[in-house]
Design a protein around this motif. Structure first.
Motif, PDB file in Angstrom:
ATOM      1  N   GLN A 288       0.837  -1.209   0.000  1.00 19.14           N
ATOM      2  CA  GLN A 288       0.000   0.000   0.000  1.00 19.14           C
ATOM      3  C   GLN A 288       0.868   1.254   0.000  1.00 19.14           C
ATOM      4  O   GLN A 288       1.210   1.784   1.047  1.00 19.14           O
ATOM      5  N   VAL A 289       1.264   1.689  -1.209  1.00 18.81           N
ATOM      6  CA  VAL A 289       1.940   2.987  -1.338  1.00 18.81           C
ATOM      7  C   VAL A 289       0.950   3.872  -2.091  1.00 18.81           C
ATOM      8  O   VAL A 289       0.875   3.850  -3.316  1.00 18.81           O
TER       9      VAL A 289
ATOM     10  N   VAL B 280       6.243   2.050   5.059  1.00 17.40           N
ATOM     11  CA  VAL B 280       5.219   1.083   4.654  1.00 17.40           C
ATOM     12  C   VAL B 280       5.284  -0.118   5.583  1.00 17.40           C
ATOM     13  O   VAL B 280       6.376  -0.624   5.869  1.00 17.40           O
TER      14      VAL B 280
END
Length: 963
Positions: free
Chosen positions: A797-798, A810
């Motif tokens: 999840q960036v 992250v």
């Protein structure tokens, strides 16, 4: 309109002796009526003259559709000139008169069987141009005959007609089998038929990207290469463009194709040359660089590119834009051709600027003196835009070729002395970049720069000068006065200057706090209270809070060491460059944008990539970015056929069997048993049918059997003295982050990371830092098979793009249900990270303590039975030195990492802790920890049915107790 003009020109060859201008003269009142009468005349000459008049009226925009039936009647003629004119009329008005157009069908059918091949071809060409649905089905039979006609001229015309018909009614073409006939024409004996068949299939394939119409294989490629030598120039372009879409099987085939395409480089048509260059640039990727032929090919590519620069300026510009791409990919092709890019006095500005750009890309230590002499000349030209670019180019040379930096700075100082306003401003902008590249080397020139402060009126130059004053404030005696002079007109400055001024004054304050307190308060007040720019206000508040709460932290943040700027800040991003190389000779290569950025409409645009280079082990096809979309809802578990389309290809050892192991008391210890069902004989075979045994590796760890947690009323209190008590557990130990992927190996992406276990979930905690000059997006991650089946529990999840010099934290949750393969060392993890630039690989090692589960505390009776049941040869002893903790503190610390103390006893001043832990795959590890009061050295004995894990478990003991 162009087609009508062409047809009219053709008609002249059929003996029109008088001039045709008379047909365009203005006519009398009853023009249509008169034309109608003439069209129905019995005299052939009069009829022909009438049709010419009709076409002339149509050409100048008059509506002559009322004459449709009369003109169609003229089709029944042997006169080729007249037939052409009627067909021309028909193409123009068939759409507005579809019912009348059906009248012409019979003539088409008849003309397709005419003994004259020119008439047969004319009929089939016109059929393709009549875009009327009602008619198309009647035309299938004539088209089929023409595709198999004995005359190649008819066949080549029919091939193009299939593409036109497909555009009108794709389903009809597929149902009638025309596509298969078109594929057969690739094997035709006539090269022009082959070229047109390729052109038609390419056209159809463009509108249906996934149809795989051009199924290219070595046999087809051989036919195309044979036809290549005998085609017209446009036929050659179609064939070369088709070849560029083929991916050779190996470097030998790649070399063979290159050898046969190379003669096209000497063609007179520049489009053929660029198409040949495109094919060679693509196939060179597969040739080993140590191959003799590779060097020969590089030498052969230079002369045709140089020749293109002797054409007219417009063609030169197209050639230069393509050369710019080629030089970025393979500068060695033109490294000896610097002189051809020197600017001529009469070059248009667009050619000059493009040449300048290529000169910088080719600049090297060998030719830098020559380049600098040229650039200094250019800086005295009259064209302001060109002079600005030339001055910038000098700065770029300094950054690119370190040995030339001193000469470049000296040249820039000479230019500053000219006092020409725009030259001075550009010079200051590039000197700022030189300071960034070579800190503490050329700061002696700052005094000269400060002399020109008053002449700066452009935002970029003012911002550069302010940055220099703020960065080197300690070397400039009157830095505060200089910055204060800028502050007077703060609200009139551009945002760029305001932001730079705010930062520069904060830097100055941190370097000279006593003298500049009033100045910093003034700028912070202007930036926060008097400004309505959100960026400026936010930065002002951040600095204000930093300075008021923690000046030391402010100093570390604001005066932090800056990363060196890269030598080429304007290089095209690598994946885009690869795609543009595949589009050499097209508009994409002139715009330097992919076709999807400027081609509108329903046609699917394919993203092309260069093949993997020889010996790189890369997949020839790039992974489809669409299949790894981060925006989709993450599945609960990533399947083994990963969302990224198997980025990794790291299967270095044979795949281990992943079926459930058969229950057995005497296990043969291998990759399978190591990760299998745990202690099957712990309680005399009671566990044989436990879920851990039957679930196989893909299943999550089974729950602890009831017998492990049931209360025991055994007489073991005598053996284990529990009076020592164990303290409250502390939080789990998380190792500090280490460097996993250095920026120099990953095109500017740096990854540091560690592993932690939080609330029963293993997490991979990473810091992603962008040390490149371009924005990074579209991150995704994949693991290779590993000893404990570690796999991402969802996508990486960036959520925001990572800009240059930015970092992002992250946390990636992991599960243990991934594919299994025994690694060496056991806790080794091979990782692939993908972003918009490339795919990068690295290995890291996770502490095995991250896999110790929360239900790993055995009952005492079970512990004793299990300890005895594990053979003595499975016991490993380790020495733990320099551990200055008492046994209670050690037990407390270990419990935080799910290493549970079952019991403690003290014998002759020596504390003995008996401990258990359970791995996520069901393997139990039992331990005895001996600690002598006053002795910092511990002895750790580990027993396990899978002794391979003992070394890793001891390393976890060492890490937890010593940190």
């Amino acid at each position: 309109m162009q087609e009508w003009a062409n047809q009219l020109c053709e008609n002249r060859q059929f003996g029109s002796k008088m001039t045709d201008s008379k047909y365009f003269t203005t006519t009398k009142k009853g023009e249509i009526y008169e034309l109608k009468a003439e069209l129905n005349s019995d005299k052939k000459e009069k009829k022909k003259e009438a049709v010419k008049k009709v076409i002339a009226s149509m050409t100048v925009g008059k509506d002559v559709s009322a004459l449709f039936p009369d003109v169609v009647n003229c089709m029944q003629t042997d006169n080729l000139e007249l037939k052409k004119l009627v067909y021309l009329y028909l193409m123009n008005y068939a759409k507005s008169q579809p019912d009348m157009a059906i009248m012409a069908v019979n003539t088409f059918v008849k003309d397709c069987e005419d003994p004259n091949p020119l008439i047969r071809a004319l009929a089939v060409r016109t059929m393709g141009c009549i875009r009327v649905d009602k008619i198309t089905e009647y035309l299938c039979e004539p088209l089929r005959k023409c595709l198999k006609d004995e005359d190649p001229y008819v066949r080549k015309t029919a091939a193009v007609c299939v593409a036109k018909l497909h555009d009108i009614n794709a389903q009809l073409v597929e149902d009638q089998g025309f596509l298969d006939t078109l594929k057969d024409l690739i094997s035709d004996s006539n090269p022009m038929v082959v070229a047109n068949a390729v052109a038609a299939l390419s056209e159809i394939a463009e509108s249906h990207p996934n149809s795989n119409l051009l199924d290219l294989n070595p046999q087809t490629i051989n036919k195309l290469l044979t036809a290549l030598n005998e085609c017209t120039e446009w036929g050659q372009i179609f064939i070369l463009d088709c070849l560029a879409n083929y991916t050779p099987r190996d470097d030998r085939e790649s070399q063979s194709i290159c050898e046969r395409v190379t003669p096209r480089l000497s063609h007179a048509n520049s489009a053929v040359v660029l198409s040949a260059v495109k094919v060679l640039m693509k196939f060179m990727e597969m040739l080993p660089k140590d191959l003799d032929y590779y060097g020969t090919l590089l030498k052969k590519l230079a002369p045709p590119l140089v020749t293109l620069l002797s054409a007219e300026p417009e063609l030169q510009y197209v050639a230069l834009r393509n050369i710019n791409l080629i030089v970025q990919r393979r500068p060695e092709i033109l490294k000896h051709e610097m002189k051809v890019f020197f600017v001529k006095y009469n070059d248009p500005i667009y050619v000059k600027l493009e040449k300048l750009d290529i000169m910088i890309r080719l600049a090297s230590q060998a030719n830098i003196a020559q380049v600098l002499a040229e650039l200094k000349e250019y800086a005295t030209e009259v064209d302001v835009d060109f002079v600005r670019k030339a001055v910038r180019a000098i700065g770029r040379c300094a950054i690119k070729v370190e040995q030339s930096a001193e000469r470049c700075v000296s040249t820039l100082l000479d230019l500053i002395q000219t006092k020409v306003n725009y030259v001075v401003q550009e010079a200051i902008v590039v000197i700022k970049d030189i300071f960034r590249k070579y800190p503490n080397k050329y700061e002696s020139v700052i005094a000269t720069l400060c002399e020109n402060l008053d002449s700066l009126d452009e935002p970029e130059a003012r911002a550069a000068m302010i940055w220099i004053v703020g960065e080197y404030a300690e070397r400039i005696d009157n830095a505060d006065e200089l910055l204060e002079s800028f502050l007077e007109g703060f609200h009139d400055e551009s945002t760029q200057v305001q932001l730079q001024l705010l930062t520069a004054i904060v830097k100055l304050f941190l370097k000279k706090p006593t003298e500049t307190q009033e100045l910093v308060q003034q700028v912070l007040s202007l930036a926060t209270q008097d400004s309505d720019n959100p960026d400026l206000r936010d930065r002002g508040y951040i600095y204000w809070r930093l300075l008021s709460t923690d000046p030391v932290a402010a100093k570390e943040v604001v005066l932090a060491e800056k990363p060196l700027i890269s030598e080429e800040t304007d290089l095209i991003e690598p994946t885009l460059l690869e795609e543009l190389i595949c589009h050499i000779g097209t508009l994409a290569s002139v715009y330097h944008k992919p076709p999807s950025a400027f081609v509108e409409g329903s046609r699917g645009v394919q993203h092309k990539r260069l093949p993997g280079s020889a010996g790189s082990g890369e997949s020839v096809e790039s992974p489809d970015p669409g299949s790894a979309s981060v925006t989709e809802a993450p599945p609960a578990v990533i399947p083994s056929q990963d969302l990224l389309g198997d980025l990794l290809n790291l299967d270095l050892t044979p795949t281990s069997t992943t079926g459930p192991p058969a229950p057995s008391s005497g296990m043969q210890m291998g990759a399978m048993d190591l990760l299998g069902g745990g202690l099957d004989s712990l309680l005399g075979g009671d566990l044989g049918g436990s879920p851990a045994m039957t679930a196989g590796f893909g299943a999550p760890p089974a729950a602890v059997p009831p017998s492990f947690t049931a209360p025991v009323s055994g007489g073991l209190d005598d053996l284990f003295d529990l009076g020592g008590g164990v303290g409250m557990p502390v939080s789990i130990y998380v190792p500090p982050k280490t460097l996993w992927l250095p920026a120099m190996k990953a095109k500017g992406l740096e990854i540091t990371g560690t592993f932690g276990r939080r609330a029963g979930v293993v997490q991979m905690e990473m810091t992603l830092t962008n040390k490149a000059m371009s924005v990074m997006t579209d991150f995704a991650i994949q693991f290779n098979r590993n000893s404990f089946g570690l796999a991402p529990a969802g996508p990486l999840q960036v959520l925001t793009p990572v800009g240059p010099n930015q970092s992002i934290e992250v946390a990636l949750p992991l599960n243990t249900v991934g594919p299994v393969m025994k690694m060496e060392p056991l806790n080794n993890l091979q990782v692939a990270v993908k972003n918009n630039i490339d795919v990068f690989y690295f290995s890291c090692q996770y502490p095995i303590s991250m896999l110790f589960v929360e239900d790993g505390k055995m009952e005492r009776q079970v512990f004793l039975a299990t300890w005895k049941d594990i053979p003595n040869e499975n016991e490993s002893k380790f020495q733990l030195n320099d551990c200055h903790l008492n046994s209670d503190a050690a037990s407390n610390k270990l419990q935080g990492s799910n290493i549970f103390t079952i019991a403690k006893r003290t014998v002759e001043g020596q504390d003995m802790l008996y401990q258990s832990m359970k791995l996520s795959n069901g393997i139990w590890v039992l331990a005895e920890l001996r600690a002598q009061t006053g002795n910092p050295n511990y002895t750790v004995s580990l027993r396990c049915k899978a002794p391979e894990v003992s070394q890793c478990v001891f390393q976890s003991y060492e890490a937890v107790l010593k940190n």
